[in-house]
Design an enzyme around this catalytic site. Structure first.
Site, PDB file in Angstrom:
ATOM      1  N   ASP A  67     -56.666   6.820   4.801  1.00  0.00           N
ATOM      2  CA  ASP A  67     -57.174   5.835   5.759  1.00  0.00           C
ATOM      3  C   ASP A  67     -56.525   4.474   5.543  1.00  0.00           C
ATOM      4  OD1 ASP A  67     -58.412   5.292   3.327  1.00  0.00           O
ATOM      5  OD2 ASP A  67     -60.415   5.836   4.000  1.00  0.00           O
ATOM      6  N   ASN A 137     -72.885   6.313   0.598  1.00  0.00           N
ATOM      7  CA  ASN A 137     -73.561   6.986   1.716  1.00  0.00           C
ATOM      8  C   ASN A 137     -72.931   8.345   2.004  1.00  0.00           C
ATOM      9  OD1 ASN A 137     -71.147   6.319   2.903  1.00  0.00           O
ATOM     10  ND2 ASN A 137     -72.005   5.218   4.655  1.00  0.00           N
ATOM     11  N   HIS A 139     -69.845   9.072   2.541  1.00  0.00           N
ATOM     12  CA  HIS A 139     -68.682   9.144   3.432  1.00  0.00           C
ATOM     13  C   HIS A 139     -67.460   9.612   2.641  1.00  0.00           C
ATOM     14  CE1 HIS A 139     -67.499   4.611   2.765  1.00  0.00           C
ATOM     15  NE2 HIS A 139     -66.764   5.361   1.975  1.00  0.00           N
ATOM     16  N   GLU A 144     -67.826   8.127   8.348  1.00  0.00           N
ATOM     17  CA  GLU A 144     -69.184   7.686   8.049  1.00  0.00           C
ATOM     18  C   GLU A 144     -70.185   8.765   8.499  1.00  0.00           C
ATOM     19  OE1 GLU A 144     -69.541   5.196   6.227  1.00  0.00           O
ATOM     20  OE2 GLU A 144     -68.255   3.504   6.786  1.00  0.00           O
TER      21      GLU A 144
END
Ligand code: GLP
Length: 240
Positions: A67, A137, A139, A144
């Site tokens: 990314d 979280n 991800h 996400e």
């Protein structure tokens, strides 16, 4: 999924680097998916050491980063381009033409760039070994919670907690709120995946990823569906 619980961050980093080194020695033109963040720093240090001391050869390696932030010039000190140069690419004998990172610089058309990035992975014949960290979280890359398991490389909005977490690196400058990320589908097509997690802040995410239900609200839980995953965690991240 195989799970290796290492005593601490140093042994985790060594185990990850060893796995990568082995794969690269067997296949010098390995196609690798590479992460950023704090977690892989120790692994990159080990790889640089192997290059210097054991002549590990990176000249035929092809890399695809997971990314990149959208809206940052590649030369920005916090871009993933800069991270990769600093921690790996400038310190080993990679060949510049073999390195791929999504271009998130201002003025880029994210849709065209995402399509181009997917094509470069396909043209290389897919990713052999993909290394990935995990967010608190759960991800992976910048997928996400809610990201479809068949999603491809695309522009995404970052979750508020991801932006807050990134803000620590950006000081008074606003941290990016968007990124270009490999999709869940892109990641799951890698032939082999290594998940790295270190520290107590990741323990809950690791537990949900490895042992919870497979659901898009826990992106890393998708790894349970993949036939060839190794999770390398330290004792604090694996505590649950
Ligand atoms: C960012 C990156 C992820 C990384 C995550 C965790 O969101 N895009 O690829 O896994 O941060 O980073 P860290 O290893 O610093 O906890």
């Amino acid at each position: 999924m195989r799970v290796l619980v290492m005593p601490d961050y140093r042994t985790l980093s060594k185990a990850a680097a060893e796995l990568f080194t082995k794969a690269l020695r067997i296949k010098p033109n390995l196609k690798a998916g590479l992460p950023t963040g704090n977690t892989p720093l120790g692994m990159y240090e080990e790889l640089v050491r192997s290059h210097r001391e054991d002549h590990l050869d990176f000249s035929e390696l092809l890399t695809f980063n997971l990314d990149e932030y959208l809206g940052l010039p590649a030369a920005h000190p916090e871009s993933y381009h800069t991270y990769m140069s600093r921690h790996l690419f400038d310190q080993v004998n990679v060949s510049a033409a073999n390195l791929h990172i999504p271009d998130g610089s201002p003025g880029t058309d994210p849709d065209a760039e995402s399509a181009r990035y997917e094509k470069s992975i396909q043209d290389a014949g897919g990713i052999d070994l993909l290394i990935v960290g995990i967010g608190a979280n759960a991800h992976i890359a910048f997928n996400e919670p809610g990201a479809a398991f068949d999603s491809r490389t695309r522009r995404v909005d970052l979750a508020p907690e991801t932006i807050r977490n990134a803000q620590q690196h950006f000081g008074s400058e606003q941290a990016p709120t968007e990124a270009i990320t490999m999709g869940m589908g892109t990641i799951l097509e890698a032939r082999r995946i290594v998940l790295l997690a270190s520290g107590e802040s990741k323990a809950h995410a690791v537990e949900r990823a490895l042992h919870g239900p497979v659901t898009t609200s826990v992106p890393a839980s998708a790894l349970q569906m993949h036939p060839n995953v190794i999770a390398i965690v330290d004792e604090t991240a694996g505590g649950k």
